[in-house]
Design an enzyme around this catalytic site. Structure first.
Site, mmCIF file in Angstrom:
data_model
loop_
_atom_site.group_PDB
_atom_site.id
_atom_site.type_symbol
_atom_site.label_atom_id
_atom_site.label_comp_id
_atom_site.label_asym_id
_atom_site.label_seq_id
_atom_site.Cartn_x
_atom_site.Cartn_y
_atom_site.Cartn_z
ATOM 1 N N ASN A 299 0.831 -1.204 0.000
ATOM 2 C CA ASN A 299 0.000 0.000 0.000
ATOM 3 C C ASN A 299 0.867 1.257 0.000
ATOM 4 O O ASN A 299 0.545 2.246 -0.674
ATOM 5 C CB ASN A 299 -0.948 -0.004 1.196
ATOM 6 C CG ASN A 299 -2.216 -0.784 0.923
ATOM 7 O OD1 ASN A 299 -3.051 -0.343 0.144
ATOM 8 N ND2 ASN A 299 -2.330 -1.951 1.530
ATOM 9 N N ARG B 215 3.415 1.178 25.335
ATOM 10 C CA ARG B 215 2.782 1.634 24.095
ATOM 11 C C ARG B 215 2.874 3.163 23.982
ATOM 12 O O ARG B 215 3.292 3.701 22.955
ATOM 13 C CB ARG B 215 1.322 1.190 24.058
ATOM 14 C CG ARG B 215 0.703 1.157 22.684
ATOM 15 C CD ARG B 215 -0.706 0.619 22.736
ATOM 16 N NE ARG B 215 -0.764 -0.792 23.084
ATOM 17 C CZ ARG B 215 -0.667 -1.788 22.206
ATOM 18 N NH1 ARG B 215 -0.489 -1.500 20.929
ATOM 19 N NH2 ARG B 215 -0.737 -3.036 22.580
ATOM 20 N N MET C 39 0.645 -2.617 12.174
ATOM 21 C CA MET C 39 -0.021 -3.630 12.997
ATOM 22 C C MET C 39 0.057 -3.376 14.493
ATOM 23 O O MET C 39 0.026 -4.318 15.299
ATOM 24 C CB MET C 39 0.545 -5.014 12.642
ATOM 25 C CG MET C 39 0.362 -5.401 11.192
ATOM 26 S SD MET C 39 -1.320 -5.117 10.579
ATOM 27 C CE MET C 39 -2.162 -6.426 11.411
ATOM 28 N N LEU D 37 -2.587 2.138 18.241
ATOM 29 C CA LEU D 37 -2.005 3.423 18.642
ATOM 30 C C LEU D 37 -2.701 3.945 19.892
ATOM 31 O O LEU D 37 -3.924 3.824 20.034
ATOM 32 C CB LEU D 37 -2.125 4.418 17.485
ATOM 33 C CG LEU D 37 -1.231 4.074 16.274
ATOM 34 C CD1 LEU D 37 -1.735 4.763 15.028
ATOM 35 C CD2 LEU D 37 0.218 4.446 16.561
ATOM 36 N N ASN E 133 -6.464 5.041 7.989
ATOM 37 C CA ASN E 133 -6.033 3.643 7.943
ATOM 38 C C ASN E 133 -6.773 2.927 6.835
ATOM 39 O O ASN E 133 -7.924 3.281 6.531
ATOM 40 C CB ASN E 133 -6.350 2.961 9.282
ATOM 41 C CG ASN E 133 -5.976 1.487 9.285
ATOM 42 O OD1 ASN E 133 -4.865 1.119 8.925
ATOM 43 N ND2 ASN E 133 -6.944 0.630 9.644
ATOM 44 N N HIS F 160 -8.236 -0.794 5.915
ATOM 45 C CA HIS F 160 -8.577 -2.047 6.608
ATOM 46 C C HIS F 160 -9.187 -3.019 5.608
ATOM 47 O O HIS F 160 -10.065 -2.620 4.825
ATOM 48 C CB HIS F 160 -9.558 -1.765 7.735
ATOM 49 C CG HIS F 160 -9.949 -2.971 8.495
ATOM 50 N ND1 HIS F 160 -9.144 -3.558 9.432
ATOM 51 C CD2 HIS F 160 -11.071 -3.737 8.442
ATOM 52 C CE1 HIS F 160 -9.743 -4.619 9.930
ATOM 53 N NE2 HIS F 160 -10.916 -4.754 9.334
ATOM 54 N N GLU G 169 -7.452 -2.142 -2.660
ATOM 55 C CA GLU G 169 -6.847 -1.256 -1.655
ATOM 56 C C GLU G 169 -5.915 -0.249 -2.332
ATOM 57 O O GLU G 169 -5.935 0.942 -2.027
ATOM 58 C CB GLU G 169 -6.051 -2.079 -0.634
ATOM 59 C CG GLU G 169 -6.889 -2.965 0.262
ATOM 60 C CD GLU G 169 -6.044 -3.705 1.286
ATOM 61 O OE1 GLU G 169 -6.329 -4.880 1.556
ATOM 62 O OE2 GLU G 169 -5.066 -3.106 1.790
#
Ligand SMILES: Nc1nc2c(c(=O)[nH]1)N[C@@H](CN(C=O)c1ccc(C(=O)N[C@@H](CCC(=O)O)C(=O)O)cc1)CN2
Ligand SMILES: NCC(=O)N[C@@H]1O[C@H](COP(=O)([O-])[O-])[C@@H](O)[C@H]1O
Length: 189
Positions: free
Chosen positions: A16, A66, A91, A94, A108, A110, A175
């Site tokens: 992508n 994180r 992956m 956030l 994003n 998906h 995509e």
């Protein structure tokens, strides 16, 4: 024409990201790619980004909280002068603080027709359900996983004899077409 400064986050293959880089080669494209970032220094897409002369940043998330990792990511995005962020096979979930800092400017892609099949392993779940149709979605990123406002979708048929590989390939081709279109619309608003 001043182009919008776009940063792309990847975790793996990066097809992508490559499709967006191809779109950005068009002089009429309203965005330019200023950085490709990854949570995996071994992500295959990083080498292709470098080959195309796009500056890269790679740092493993392992061993970091994180929010602490996302703070490093945010600092690099700001240093790159990014105005928009595209998640392309990124992956990692956030953190809310990070997402709030990019509200309305982070998207994003998906591999399902959201709100159906949030999360992972979407192609197998569609096959298991016996659905006749599948597809992909570009959405704004919110703190909630795969829940943000939808900017665009593309649909594909599920064909007799499809397995995960054949279905994923059919969705991926859509995509690559959908993402650049949705990003161009967003940054041109
Ligand atoms: N706050 C948000 N973060 C992210 C979103 C989002 O909508 N809101 N989208 C995802 C992308 N994604 C699906 O499109 C996705 C990414 C990651 C996961 C996941 O479960 N990750 C696990 C780790 C998995 C791993 O390391 O392989 C995790 O982060 O603990 C589900 C869906 C990107 N981020
Ligand atoms: N939940 C996020 C997710 O599953 N994203 C999906 O990962 C693949 C990445 O491919 P790529 O690295 O070749 O762009 C793409 O199919 C993308 O939709």
């Amino acid at each position: 024409m001043t182009k919008a400064k776009l940063a792309i986050l990847i975790s793996g293959r990066g097809s992508n990201m490559i499709a967006l880089a191809e779109a950005a080669r068009d002089p009429a494209c309203p965005f330019e790619i200023v950085r490709v970032l990854s949570n995996d220094p071994a992500a295959a897409g990083l080498a292709e980004a470098e080959r195309r002369g796009i500056p890269i940043w790679a740092h493993s998330h392992k061993g970091l909280k994180r929010a602490d990792y996302d703070a490093l990511l945010d600092a690099e995005l700001r240093a790159a002068g990014a105005e928009y962020v595209a998640l392309a096979g990124y992956m990692r979930l956030l953190s809310p603080g990070f997402v709030a800092g990019w509200a309305g400017r982070m998207v994003n892609i998906h591999p399902s027709l959201l709100p159906a099949y949030k999360g992972l392993d979407t192609h197998n779940r569609v096959l298991a359900a016996g659905d006749a149709e599948h597809g992909c979605t570009v959405h704004l990123v919110t703190a909630e996983l795969d829940d943000g406002p939808i900017l665009g979708q593309a649909r594909v048929p599920v064909l007799p004899g499809d397995d995960e590989e054949s279905l994923a390939a059919r969705v991926l081709a859509e995509e690559h077409r959908l993402y650049a279109r949705c990003l161009a619309d967003l940054v041109s608003r």
